[in-house]
Design an enzyme around this catalytic site. Structure first.
Site, PDB file in Angstrom:
ATOM      1  N   HIS A  99     -18.087  -7.004  27.042  1.00  0.00           N
ATOM      2  CA  HIS A  99     -18.672  -7.959  27.972  1.00  0.00           C
ATOM      3  C   HIS A  99     -17.556  -8.578  28.813  1.00  0.00           C
ATOM      4  O   HIS A  99     -16.439  -8.760  28.331  1.00  0.00           O
ATOM      5  CB  HIS A  99     -19.404  -9.077  27.212  1.00  0.00           C
ATOM      6  CG  HIS A  99     -20.630  -8.595  26.515  1.00  0.00           C
ATOM      7  ND1 HIS A  99     -21.794  -8.309  27.179  1.00  0.00           N
ATOM      8  CD2 HIS A  99     -20.862  -8.318  25.214  1.00  0.00           C
ATOM      9  CE1 HIS A  99     -22.705  -7.889  26.329  1.00  0.00           C
ATOM     10  NE2 HIS A  99     -22.168  -7.880  25.124  1.00  0.00           N
ATOM     11  N   THR A 150      -7.654  -0.324  17.975  1.00  0.00           N
ATOM     12  CA  THR A 150      -7.561  -1.054  19.242  1.00  0.00           C
ATOM     13  C   THR A 150      -6.620  -0.375  20.234  1.00  0.00           C
ATOM     14  O   THR A 150      -6.459  -0.852  21.346  1.00  0.00           O
ATOM     15  CB  THR A 150      -7.044  -2.480  18.996  1.00  0.00           C
ATOM     16  OG1 THR A 150      -5.741  -2.379  18.405  1.00  0.00           O
ATOM     17  CG2 THR A 150      -7.949  -3.262  18.066  1.00  0.00           C
ATOM     18  N   LYS A 168       1.417   6.451   8.237  1.00  0.00           N
ATOM     19  CA  LYS A 168       2.314   7.592   8.043  1.00  0.00           C
ATOM     20  C   LYS A 168       1.819   8.719   8.937  1.00  0.00           C
ATOM     21  O   LYS A 168       0.842   8.556   9.675  1.00  0.00           O
ATOM     22  CB  LYS A 168       2.316   8.040   6.572  1.00  0.00           C
ATOM     23  CG  LYS A 168       0.949   8.429   6.025  1.00  0.00           C
ATOM     24  CD  LYS A 168       1.040   8.752   4.532  1.00  0.00           C
ATOM     25  CE  LYS A 168      -0.311   9.047   3.927  1.00  0.00           C
ATOM     26  NZ  LYS A 168      -0.271   9.298   2.491  1.00  0.00           N
TER      27      LYS A 168
HETATM   28  C1  COA Z   1      -6.290   6.662   4.647  1.00  0.00           C
HETATM   29  C2  COA Z   1      -6.377   7.298   3.283  1.00  0.00           C
HETATM   30  C3  COA Z   1      -6.864   8.723   3.419  1.00  0.00           C
HETATM   31  C4  COA Z   1      -4.930   7.286   2.767  1.00  0.00           C
HETATM   32  O1  COA Z   1      -4.858   7.932   1.537  1.00  0.00           O
HETATM   33  P1  COA Z   1      -3.411   8.278   0.885  1.00  0.00           P
HETATM   34  O2  COA Z   1      -2.708   9.304   1.694  1.00  0.00           O
HETATM   35  O3  COA Z   1      -3.666   8.605  -0.538  1.00  0.00           O
HETATM   36  O4  COA Z   1      -2.605   6.961   1.095  1.00  0.00           O
HETATM   37  P2  COA Z   1      -2.102   5.914   0.012  1.00  0.00           P
HETATM   38  O5  COA Z   1      -3.222   5.470  -0.869  1.00  0.00           O
HETATM   39  O6  COA Z   1      -0.876   6.499  -0.638  1.00  0.00           O
HETATM   40  O7  COA Z   1      -1.692   4.664   0.911  1.00  0.00           O
HETATM   41  C5  COA Z   1      -0.595   4.721   1.819  1.00  0.00           C
HETATM   42  C6  COA Z   1      -0.454   3.346   2.432  1.00  0.00           C
HETATM   43  O8  COA Z   1      -1.601   3.114   3.274  1.00  0.00           O
HETATM   44  C7  COA Z   1      -2.292   1.927   2.847  1.00  0.00           C
HETATM   45  N1  COA Z   1      -3.718   2.153   3.000  1.00  0.00           N
HETATM   46  C8  COA Z   1      -4.468   3.112   2.396  1.00  0.00           C
HETATM   47  N2  COA Z   1      -5.747   3.015   2.767  1.00  0.00           N
HETATM   48  C9  COA Z   1      -5.812   1.977   3.624  1.00  0.00           C
HETATM   49  C10 COA Z   1      -6.879   1.389   4.346  1.00  0.00           C
HETATM   50  N3  COA Z   1      -8.123   1.868   4.251  1.00  0.00           N
HETATM   51  N4  COA Z   1      -6.609   0.345   5.139  1.00  0.00           N
HETATM   52  C11 COA Z   1      -5.355  -0.143   5.240  1.00  0.00           C
HETATM   53  N5  COA Z   1      -4.291   0.391   4.583  1.00  0.00           N
HETATM   54  C12 COA Z   1      -4.535   1.427   3.783  1.00  0.00           C
HETATM   55  C13 COA Z   1      -1.893   1.731   1.402  1.00  0.00           C
HETATM   56  O9  COA Z   1      -2.011   0.383   1.012  1.00  0.00           O
HETATM   57  C14 COA Z   1      -0.466   2.212   1.414  1.00  0.00           C
HETATM   58  O10 COA Z   1       0.351   1.186   1.934  1.00  0.00           O
HETATM   59  P3  COA Z   1       1.818   0.893   1.315  1.00  0.00           P
HETATM   60  O11 COA Z   1       2.606   2.161   1.540  1.00  0.00           O
HETATM   61  O12 COA Z   1       2.322  -0.291   2.083  1.00  0.00           O
HETATM   62  O13 COA Z   1       1.596   0.633  -0.145  1.00  0.00           O
HETATM   63  C15 COA Z   1      -7.360   6.548   2.335  1.00  0.00           C
HETATM   64  O14 COA Z   1      -6.748   5.333   1.888  1.00  0.00           O
HETATM   65  C16 COA Z   1      -8.676   6.200   3.042  1.00  0.00           C
HETATM   66  O15 COA Z   1      -8.856   5.152   3.681  1.00  0.00           O
HETATM   67  N6  COA Z   1      -9.626   7.127   2.910  1.00  0.00           N
HETATM   68  C17 COA Z   1     -10.953   7.005   3.551  1.00  0.00           C
HETATM   69  C18 COA Z   1     -12.058   7.233   2.508  1.00  0.00           C
HETATM   70  C19 COA Z   1     -13.407   7.239   3.156  1.00  0.00           C
HETATM   71  O16 COA Z   1     -13.689   6.460   4.048  1.00  0.00           O
HETATM   72  N7  COA Z   1     -14.250   8.144   2.722  1.00  0.00           N
HETATM   73  C20 COA Z   1     -15.586   8.269   3.320  1.00  0.00           C
HETATM   74  C21 COA Z   1     -16.090   9.672   3.229  1.00  0.00           C
HETATM   75  S1  COA Z   1     -15.620  10.633   4.652  1.00  0.00           S
END
Ligand code: COA
Length: 201
Positions: A99, A150, A168
């Site tokens: 908006h 964003t 990462k």
């Molecule tokens: C993004 C994702 C894939 C990362 O998984 P991963 O590679 O195993 O990553 P890690 O768990 O080792 O986390 C790495 C860093 O990202 C951060 N992080 C992970 N998920 C996060 C999220 N959703 N929001 C913010 N930060 C997140 C962790 O805290 C970690 O931070 P640090 O290094 O400061 O400790 C997973 O956390 C995620 O969000 N998956 C989505 C699941 C989903 O929505 N499924 C629905 C079905 S499609």
């Protein structure tokens, strides 16, 4: 079949049928049949999970083997282009308008500012992500659950948080340099112009 009839059948009937990853279910096949007549462009084997809202669908293009997650809302005031092999968790929100916020005039009376959203190929959008107007998501990116996106997301980046930041890169050493070297920018997003991605067929 006319688009209007396809929309009535989609919102009135098929969007409520539970579907699954199994491409053979009746609900999924019916949804696919209808959205091919609703979307601006629609690739092969799209998977529309239950209760997705995409307005008229006339601004939405989807590539091959991509999905829309359950209960997701896809904005329709500007173009949304979703590439090939895109996975989407439930309750994702993609918005294409803001908006106007000039002071002195009620915001509801100000014109919408619309901007397209483009999602590259092979992107995983986690549950409850929010993608704001004008955003481009590079090929191979991962949006963590709950991310509020964003700013544009580079290819192969894993982003998360509010606002989303790069956590990462999807490379053997997690570095940005090797992600860039992998050379997977969103190929269908050239010079700020977006175009429907090449179909594999
Ligand atoms: C993004 C994702 C894939 C990362 O998984 P991963 O590679 O195993 O990553 P890690 O768990 O080792 O986390 C790495 C860093 O990202 C951060 N992080 C992970 N998920 C996060 C999220 N959703 N929001 C913010 N930060 C997140 C962790 O805290 C970690 O931070 P640090 O290094 O400061 O400790 C997973 O956390 C995620 O969000 N998956 C989505 C699941 C989903 O929505 N499924 C629905 C079905 S499609």
């Amino acid at each position: 079949m006319k688009r209007a009839l396809a929309l009535v059948l989609y919102y009135g009937v098929t969007s409520h049928i539970q579907s699954s990853d199994n491409p053979g279910t009746i609900g999924e096949r019916l949804n696919r049949f209808l959205v091919r007549r609703i979307f601006r462009k629609c690739g092969r084997n799209v998977n529309i999970r239950p209760r997705v809202y995409f307005g008229s669908g006339r601004n939405l293009s989807m590539g091959d083997d991509s999905m829309l997650g359950q209960n997701s809302i896809i904005g329709s005031t500007a173009e949304v282009i979703i590439g090939n092999d895109v996975m989407m968790g439930p309750e994702v929100l993609i918005y294409t308008s803001n908006h106007g916020m000039e002071p002195g005039i009620p915001m509801r009376r100000q014109p919408l500012q619309c901007a397209p959203v483009c999602v590259g190929n092979d992107v995983w959008i986690g549950a409850r992500c929010i993608i704001l107007p004008g955003i481009t998501i590079g090929d191979g990116a991962v949006l963590a659950a709950g991310a509020v996106v964003t700013a544009d997301v580079p290819a192969n980046a894993v982003v998360g948080g509010v606002p989303a930041k790069v956590l990462k890169y999807r490379t053997t050493n997690g570095s940005k340099a090797s992600a860039a070297a992998a050379g997977t920018g969103a190929a269908h997003i050239a010079g700020g112009n977006i175009a429907f991605p090449e179909s594999r067929s």
